[in-house]
Scaffold this motif. Structure first.
Motif, PDB file in Angstrom:
ATOM      1  N   ASP A   1      -5.382  -4.612   6.892  1.00 27.12           N
ATOM      2  CA  ASP A   1      -6.682  -5.253   7.089  1.00 27.12           C
ATOM      3  C   ASP A   1      -7.322  -5.678   5.775  1.00 27.12           C
ATOM      4  O   ASP A   1      -8.450  -6.178   5.753  1.00 27.12           O
ATOM      5  CB  ASP A   1      -7.630  -4.311   7.836  1.00 27.12           C
ATOM      6  CG  ASP A   1      -7.178  -4.034   9.261  1.00 27.12           C
ATOM      7  OD1 ASP A   1      -6.518  -4.914   9.847  1.00 27.12           O
ATOM      8  OD2 ASP A   1      -7.477  -2.938   9.785  1.00 27.12           O
ATOM      9  N   GLY A   2      -6.637  -5.434   4.674  1.00 27.16           N
ATOM     10  CA  GLY A   2      -7.162  -5.806   3.366  1.00 27.16           C
ATOM     11  C   GLY A   2      -8.025  -4.749   2.711  1.00 27.16           C
ATOM     12  O   GLY A   2      -8.582  -4.985   1.632  1.00 27.16           O
ATOM     13  N   ASN A   3      -8.136  -3.570   3.329  1.00 27.82           N
ATOM     14  CA  ASN A   3      -8.951  -2.495   2.764  1.00 27.82           C
ATOM     15  C   ASN A   3      -8.127  -1.635   1.809  1.00 27.82           C
ATOM     16  O   ASN A   3      -6.903  -1.526   1.946  1.00 27.82           O
ATOM     17  CB  ASN A   3      -9.505  -1.614   3.885  1.00 27.82           C
ATOM     18  CG  ASN A   3     -10.382  -2.389   4.847  1.00 27.82           C
ATOM     19  OD1 ASN A   3     -11.219  -3.188   4.440  1.00 27.82           O
ATOM     20  ND2 ASN A   3     -10.176  -2.181   6.144  1.00 27.82           N
ATOM     21  N   ALA A   4      -8.803  -1.014   0.856  1.00 28.43           N
ATOM     22  CA  ALA A   4      -8.121  -0.139  -0.094  1.00 28.43           C
ATOM     23  C   ALA A   4      -7.516   1.063   0.632  1.00 28.43           C
ATOM     24  O   ALA A   4      -8.138   1.655   1.522  1.00 28.43           O
ATOM     25  CB  ALA A   4      -9.101   0.340  -1.169  1.00 28.43           C
ATOM     26  N   VAL A   5      -6.285   1.406   0.275  1.00 23.26           N
ATOM     27  CA  VAL A   5      -5.617   2.572   0.858  1.00 23.26           C
ATOM     28  C   VAL A   5      -6.291   3.838   0.351  1.00 23.26           C
ATOM     29  O   VAL A   5      -6.576   3.968  -0.853  1.00 23.26           O
ATOM     30  CB  VAL A   5      -4.122   2.580   0.498  1.00 23.26           C
ATOM     31  CG1 VAL A   5      -3.478   3.902   0.880  1.00 23.26           C
ATOM     32  CG2 VAL A   5      -3.412   1.423   1.182  1.00 23.26           C
TER      33      VAL A   5
ATOM     34  N   GLY B   1       0.808  -1.214   0.000  1.00 24.67           N
ATOM     35  CA  GLY B   1       0.000   0.000   0.000  1.00 24.67           C
ATOM     36  C   GLY B   1       0.839   1.261   0.000  1.00 24.67           C
ATOM     37  O   GLY B   1       1.837   1.356   0.716  1.00 24.67           O
TER      38      GLY B   1
ATOM     39  N   THR C   1      -6.238   6.675   5.304  1.00 23.33           N
ATOM     40  CA  THR C   1      -5.640   5.469   5.900  1.00 23.33           C
ATOM     41  C   THR C   1      -4.518   5.884   6.841  1.00 23.33           C
ATOM     42  O   THR C   1      -3.703   6.751   6.509  1.00 23.33           O
ATOM     43  CB  THR C   1      -5.095   4.543   4.803  1.00 23.33           C
ATOM     44  OG1 THR C   1      -6.163   4.125   3.955  1.00 23.33           O
ATOM     45  CG2 THR C   1      -4.425   3.319   5.403  1.00 23.33           C
TER      46      THR C   1
ATOM     47  N   GLY D   1      -3.188   0.177  -3.708  1.00 20.59           N
ATOM     48  CA  GLY D   1      -3.008  -1.026  -2.925  1.00 20.59           C
ATOM     49  C   GLY D   1      -3.932  -1.151  -1.727  1.00 20.59           C
ATOM     50  O   GLY D   1      -5.001  -0.531  -1.665  1.00 20.59           O
ATOM     51  N   ARG D   2      -3.485  -1.924  -0.732  1.00 21.48           N
ATOM     52  CA  ARG D   2      -4.324  -2.277   0.412  1.00 21.48           C
ATOM     53  C   ARG D   2      -3.570  -2.060   1.715  1.00 21.48           C
ATOM     54  O   ARG D   2      -2.334  -2.030   1.746  1.00 21.48           O
ATOM     55  CB  ARG D   2      -4.736  -3.750   0.317  1.00 21.48           C
ATOM     56  CG  ARG D   2      -3.571  -4.726   0.454  1.00 21.48           C
ATOM     57  CD  ARG D   2      -3.967  -6.160   0.169  1.00 21.48           C
ATOM     58  NE  ARG D   2      -2.908  -7.115   0.493  1.00 21.48           N
ATOM     59  CZ  ARG D   2      -1.868  -7.390  -0.266  1.00 21.48           C
ATOM     60  NH1 ARG D   2      -1.742  -6.742  -1.430  1.00 21.48           N
ATOM     61  NH2 ARG D   2      -0.959  -8.270   0.102  1.00 21.48           N
ATOM     62  N   ASP D   3      -4.333  -1.921   2.801  1.00 21.42           N
ATOM     63  CA  ASP D   3      -3.711  -1.831   4.115  1.00 21.42           C
ATOM     64  C   ASP D   3      -3.634  -3.215   4.747  1.00 21.42           C
ATOM     65  O   ASP D   3      -3.998  -4.224   4.131  1.00 21.42           O
ATOM     66  CB  ASP D   3      -4.461  -0.840   5.011  1.00 21.42           C
ATOM     67  CG  ASP D   3      -5.887  -1.291   5.359  1.00 21.42           C
ATOM     68  OD1 ASP D   3      -6.201  -2.500   5.239  1.00 21.42           O
ATOM     69  OD2 ASP D   3      -6.697  -0.435   5.770  1.00 21.42           O
TER      70      ASP D   3
END
Length: 480
Positions: free
Chosen positions: A62-66, A41, A70, A58-60
Motif C-alpha cells: 500500500d506504499g506504507n513504511a514497513v 519491504g 506490518t 522499505g514499504r508494503d
C-alpha cells in the motif's frame, strides 16, 4: 536452441550472479539483501536471550513504511503451526502421531491400497508417499477447503510406500489440517486462533484457506523483475494447513520464543515441543513442521528452521538450540530469505557470513534479451511475408514445408519451454510460470503468438501469390 540458451543462462547466473558482501551489522545485512534482490519491504529480527533486535526497511504493497506490525504472508512457515496444532491434540490424548490417518480421518480414501498405512507422523514429516507426480498441487481452480483437498485424493495413487522416502508435498499438511478440524470439531483457522495465537498473544496473526484470499490489513506482495517492483496479487493455490498463515514480525518473535521454550510453557509439554524439532525417520533431516539445517553450505546441521515461499511473499525463521540465538525474516517479494536469516544468526554468533547473490538477475536479463530478439525476428518475418511468398513462388523448388519448419519450431519451443522446470507438460504450469518467472512466460507467449501470426501470414501470402500469378501462355501453333 532457445531452451539451451536459457538453461545456459541459468548456469551462467549461478557462476556470475551479482554478489553483495556480508557486513558486520544486522541492518547492513538487510540493506545488502534488498540491494541484491530488489526487495520492496523487509521485517527482520535477531533474538538473543531476552534481547530482540528488530530491523524494518522499505514499504508494503500500500506504499506504507514497513513496521514490526506490518502483516505478511509467511508461506510454509505455517507448517510449524499445523504440526503444533496436531501435537496439542496429541497431548490431550485425542490423536497419536503413529495413528493411521484413516483411524482419525475416516473419509480419507485413495486409489492405492497402501494409503491405509499412512500415519499422522508421516504426513508431518513428508514421508507419506504422496507426490506431485501423482497428485498435481498446481491445479486450477484450486480446492477451497481441507475437506475438498482430502476428497480429491480419492482417485490418486502414492509414489512410494509410506515411511520409505521423503518428498516435500504440501498436501500432507492440508490433510493434517483436516485432521485438526475433524478431531477438534472446529474450523482449522478457528482452532489456530483459539488454541495457539490467542494464548501466545499473537494478536496480528490469522490464517486463510487459499493462498490468494484477502485479509484485513494485508497489503499486496510484489513481483520484482530486474529491480522493478510491481504490487501484484498472490497466485491462487491451496494453502490451508500448509501456507495460509498471515502474521507480523512482533507475533513471529513470539512464535519463535514459544518454540525455544521461553513463552507459553504450559501450552505444550516439553517432550512434545522437543519432538516437533526432532528429525524424523527417513525424512532427510525434516522434523515436524521444522527442518534441521546447516548455518552455511557444506556444514553439518546445527540449527532448526523453516522457510516460506509464495509467488509474492517469502520468509524464513531459524534458531540455534546450542546458543539460543534465533533469526527471523519476512519479505513481500521473492528472494532467498533463508540466506539472510542464516547471515543474521551467523553475525550474532561470530560465524562467517555467506555472500548474497541473486541468480535471477542474469537469468531475467537473458530472458528479456531473448524476448526482444525473438520479437524483432518474428515481426520482421510478419512484415516481409509477402516478399518471402513471392520468392517461394518464383523458386523452381519452393520447399514450403522445410522453409516453414523454423517458425513451427519456434511455436513448439514456446509452448513447451517451461517443461524442463516442472518435469511435465501441463497448460496449468503456464499459470505458475507467469507468476514465478514472468519474463519466461513473456518469452513463451511471444514465441507462440508472434510465431503463429508469422506462420499464418506466410501461408496466406503464399496462397495469394499463387492466385495472382498470370496463367501460362500457350505457344502458338504453326497452322493457327
Amino acid at each position: 536452441m532457445t531452451a539451451v540458451i536459457v538453461l545456459g543462462g541459468v548456469l551462467a547466473a549461478v557462476l556470475l550472479g551479482w554478489a553483495a558482501p556480508a557486513h558486520a551489522t544486522g541492518g547492513r545485512l538487510v540493506d545488502d539483501y534488498r540491494s541484491v534482490y530488489g526487495t520492496p519491504g523487509v521485517a527482520a529480527a535477531v533474538i538473543d536471550g531476552s534481547a530482540v533486535e528488530t530491523i524494518t526497511r522499505g514499504r508494503d504493497g500500500d506504499g506504507n513504511a514497513v513496521t514490526a506490525r506490518t502483516r505478511f504472508r509467511i508461506g510454509s512457515m505455517s507448517k510449524s503451526m499445523t504440526a503444533t496444532a496436531i501435537m496439542l491434540l496429541a497431548d490431550r490424548g485425542r490423536v497419536s502421531l503413529d495413528d493411521p490417518v484413516v483411524k482419525v480421518l475416516p473419509d480419507f480414501r485413495m486409489a492405492d491400497p497402501r494409503f491405509t498405512r499412512i500415519t499422522v507422523r508421516q504426513l508431518l514429516s513428508h514421508t507419506s508417499g504422496l507426490s506431485n507426480d501423482t497428485n498435481n498441487e498446481y491445479v486450477f481452480p484450486p480446492p477451497r477447503s481441507a475437506r475438498e483437498i482430502v476428497a480429491r485424493l480419492a482417485d490418486k495413487t502414492l509414489a512410494a510406500d509410506p515411511g520409505t522416502r521423503s518428498e516435500y508435498h504440501n498436501t500432507n499438511y492440508s490433510i493434517a489440517a483436516r485432521i485438526v478440524e475433524v478431531v477438534s470439531g472446529k474450523p482449522f483457522g478457528a482452532f489456530l486462533r483459539a488454541e495457539l495465537f490467542t494464548p501466545l498473544g499473537m494478536t496480528g496473526t490469522d490464517s486463510t484457506l487459499g493462498c490468494s484470499d484477502g485479509a484485513e490489513g494485508l497489503p499486496a506482495g510484489y513481483e520484482v523483475v530486474l529491480g522493478v517492483a510491481v504490487a501484484a496479487p498472490e497466485m491462487p493455490g491451496m494453502c490451508v494447513g500448509n501456507g495460509g498463515v498471515i502474521s507480523t514480525l512482533d507475533d513471529m518473535v513470539r512464535w519463535v520464543r514459544f518454540n525455544q521454550g521461553g513463552l507459553g510453557s504450559g501450552l505444550l509439554s516439553a517432550d512434545s515441543l522437543a519432538e516437533l524439532h526432532t528429525a524424523q525417520p527417513k525424512a532427510g533431516g525434516y522434523a515436524l513442521g521444522w527442518r534441521a539445517r546447516p548455518i552455511a553450505a557444506g556444514a553439518e546441521p546445527s540449527v532448526i528452521g523453516h522457510g516460506g515461499t509464495l509467488a509474492t511473499w517469502t520468509g524464513d525463521m531459524l534458531f540455534s538450540p546450542a546458543t539460543g540465538v534465533a533469526a527471523l525474516v519476512l519479505t513481500n517479494s521473492v528472494g532467498d530469505p533463508g540466506l539472510l536469516s542464516a547471515n543474521l544468526l551467523a553475525e550474532r554468533i561470530k560465524a562467517p557470513a555467506t555472500p548474497m547473490t541473486n541468480p535471477l538477475t542474469m537469468v531475467n536479463a537473458i530472458l528479456l534479451g531473448l524476448t526482444v530478439v525473438m520479437t524483432a525476428l518474428l515481426v520482421t518475418a510478419i512484415v516481409r511475408a509477402r516478399r518471402w511468398a513471392a520468392r517461394r513462388r518464383a523458386a523452381r523448388r519452393p520447399m514450403l514445408v522445410l522453409r516453414l519448419a523454423p517458425l513451427a519450431l519456434v511455436i513448439v519451443v514456446g509452448a513447451v519451454l517451461p517443461t524442463p522446470i516442472w518435469g511435465a507438460f501441463d497448460l496449468q504450469y503456464w499459470i505458475v510460470t507467469a507468476w514465478l518467472l514472468p519474463l519466461l512466460a513473456l518469452l513463451c507467449l511471444t514465441s507462440c503468438v508472434l510465431g503463429a501470426v508469422a506462420l499464418g501470414r506466410r501461408l496466406w501470402c503464399f496462397r495469394r501469390a499463387g492466385q495472382a500469378a498470370p496463367a501460362p501462355v500457350r505457344p502458338a501453333m504453326a497452322d493457327d
